[in-house]
Design an enzyme around this catalytic site. Sequence first.
Site, PDB file in Angstrom:
ATOM      1  N   LYS A  38     111.997  40.570 -68.174  1.00 22.12           N
ATOM      2  CA  LYS A  38     112.155  42.064 -68.466  1.00 22.12           C
ATOM      3  C   LYS A  38     111.188  42.945 -67.869  1.00 22.12           C
ATOM      4  CE  LYS A  38     116.349  41.042 -69.943  1.00 22.12           C
ATOM      5  NZ  LYS A  38     116.299  39.718 -70.351  1.00 22.12           N
TER       6      LYS A  38
ATOM      7  N   ASP B 292     111.175  39.088 -81.834  1.00 21.70           N
ATOM      8  CA  ASP B 292     111.401  39.215 -80.308  1.00 21.70           C
ATOM      9  C   ASP B 292     111.113  40.690 -79.670  1.00 21.70           C
ATOM     10  OD1 ASP B 292     112.564  39.714 -77.827  1.00 21.70           O
ATOM     11  OD2 ASP B 292     114.360  38.408 -78.215  1.00 21.70           O
TER      12      ASP B 292
ATOM     13  N   ARG C 286     104.482  19.771 -65.355  1.00 24.39           N
ATOM     14  CA  ARG C 286     104.939  19.759 -66.577  1.00 24.39           C
ATOM     15  C   ARG C 286     104.020  19.975 -67.767  1.00 24.39           C
ATOM     16  NH1 ARG C 286     106.602  15.846 -69.763  1.00 24.39           N
ATOM     17  NH2 ARG C 286     107.127  14.695 -68.019  1.00 24.39           N
TER      18      ARG C 286
ATOM     19  N   TYR D 236     119.804  39.851 -80.367  1.00 22.35           N
ATOM     20  CA  TYR D 236     120.298  39.525 -79.140  1.00 22.35           C
ATOM     21  C   TYR D 236     121.306  38.226 -79.151  1.00 22.35           C
ATOM     22  CZ  TYR D 236     120.375  37.517 -74.391  1.00 22.35           C
ATOM     23  OH  TYR D 236     120.742  37.163 -72.899  1.00 22.35           O
TER      24      TYR D 236
HETATM   25  N1  PLP Z   1     115.809  38.583 -75.954  1.00 24.36           N
HETATM   26  C1  PLP Z   1     116.237  39.786 -75.653  1.00 24.36           C
HETATM   27  C2  PLP Z   1     115.954  41.007 -76.315  1.00 24.36           C
HETATM   28  C3  PLP Z   1     116.917  39.909 -74.485  1.00 24.36           C
HETATM   29  O1  PLP Z   1     117.425  41.079 -74.074  1.00 24.36           O
HETATM   30  C4  PLP Z   1     116.987  38.560 -73.801  1.00 24.36           C
HETATM   31  C5  PLP Z   1     117.929  38.896 -72.305  1.00 24.36           C
HETATM   32  O2  PLP Z   1     118.439  39.721 -72.229  1.00 24.36           O
HETATM   33  C6  PLP Z   1     116.493  37.600 -74.163  1.00 24.36           C
HETATM   34  C7  PLP Z   1     115.814  37.428 -75.156  1.00 24.36           C
HETATM   35  C8  PLP Z   1     116.575  36.217 -73.151  1.00 24.36           C
HETATM   36  O3  PLP Z   1     115.801  36.437 -72.107  1.00 24.36           O
HETATM   37  P1  PLP Z   1     116.129  35.412 -70.700  1.00 24.36           P
HETATM   38  O4  PLP Z   1     117.262  36.151 -70.135  1.00 24.36           O
HETATM   39  O5  PLP Z   1     114.674  35.787 -69.895  1.00 24.36           O
HETATM   40  O6  PLP Z   1     116.487  33.910 -71.200  1.00 24.36           O
END
Ligand code: PLP
Length: 390
Positions: free
Chosen positions: A202, A177, A52, A105
């Site tokens: 992703k 992001d 951790r 998001y």
């Molecule tokens: N940010 C964006 C723009 C996303 O599209 C997503 C997931 O689809 C996330 C954050 C969250 O990522 P995770 O699913 O890996 O937690």
Amino acid sequence: MDTPLYGTPKSHHAPLGPLSPPLMRASSTAQPDAESVRALGTAQRSGEFYQRMGHENCRQFESLAAMREGSDGAVSFASGMAAMSGSMLALLRVGDRVLVPHEVYGGTAAFAAQDLPRFGVEVIRFRALELGDLRKGLAQRPKLVVLETPINPTLRLVDLAACALLCKEAGATSLVDGTFAPPPIQRPIALGVDLVVHSATKFYGGHSDLLAGVACGRHEHMRLIEQFRRRTGAILAPDPAWLLCRSWPTLDLRINAQQDAARELAHRLSALVREGQIDDVIYPGMPSHPDRDLCARQMHGGGTMVSLIVPGGLDRARRVFDALQVVARGPSLGSVESLASLPSFTTHALLSAEERRAAGIPDGLLRISVGLEGAAAIAADIEQAVRRTA
Ligand code: PLP
């Protein structure tokens, strides 16, 4: 400064020894003496001790991410949302304000609405496409400003350099992001943004086989975020960290090929617009896109996502969706398989049709994450689905 406990950029050298790095799953590593236990246990020394607190596989991925993002360092997490929430909670305290765009998001929006206020953080929403709205928000002296570009699923773009400058002048930390446009498409740190967070689930992973997140930025922020991660425990595990390093050498190859295919797909789907089969194709790299000039300044290419709007609203959109035979149906994006999403049923399902329209999301919108099947095959699949459901 002390040796960072997270990954920092390393200079490239010819590999020596195993060409695939060892995977170390040990949760605990035995030490030779009390001094080693003291130094590692008090986080004065970085090394294998307790998983951790950090481990070699996650530091290898962090070093690669920091190198690529042009940051002092990177801190990796068990998911994109763990990276997003961990970065925000590490930097905010009771009484702070944070600006969060309406166009963000759904997971980030839910965290901002339901969790941050429970910890005494005031959340102010603003319109990301209007610099005037950001200026108004900054007048309320927020500690942190969250940005996201390209915006899901409308693929509108936020001017990162302009926003970062306004934040800097107001003394606020900017966090973007960047999940929808990873390197080599977009490099927010070079545009003046303080922190960039990715859902590495992703593009960085790219093969639909892992969950991961990463935050990149300056040492002053990385130190706080790493310490918070150690206390709260959402570190990236060795197996997905190893897979991310496996995916690394093909990041540019995959993204460039997916981006080329997306551009060609948008071009091919324009023919369906001219024929009146579909209402619109949205792709930031196209001359018809409202942010094409910003795209040319801010991104290397138009990205790998294409949205299309079919006539007939949600009912037709779901029939087109169901008729796809090459493009898969499901959540997520950025992998080697093309993936279709219906925002009205997924990311924006909790909004009323009215609210979706106000956010610029028509009910007939279908979002495509373009994979590696080839633009011709993907375009043919969408075309057959559109014609079959006419
Ligand atoms: N940010 C964006 C723009 C996303 O599209 C997503 C997931 O689809 C996330 C954050 C969250 O990522 P995770 O699913 O890996 O937690």
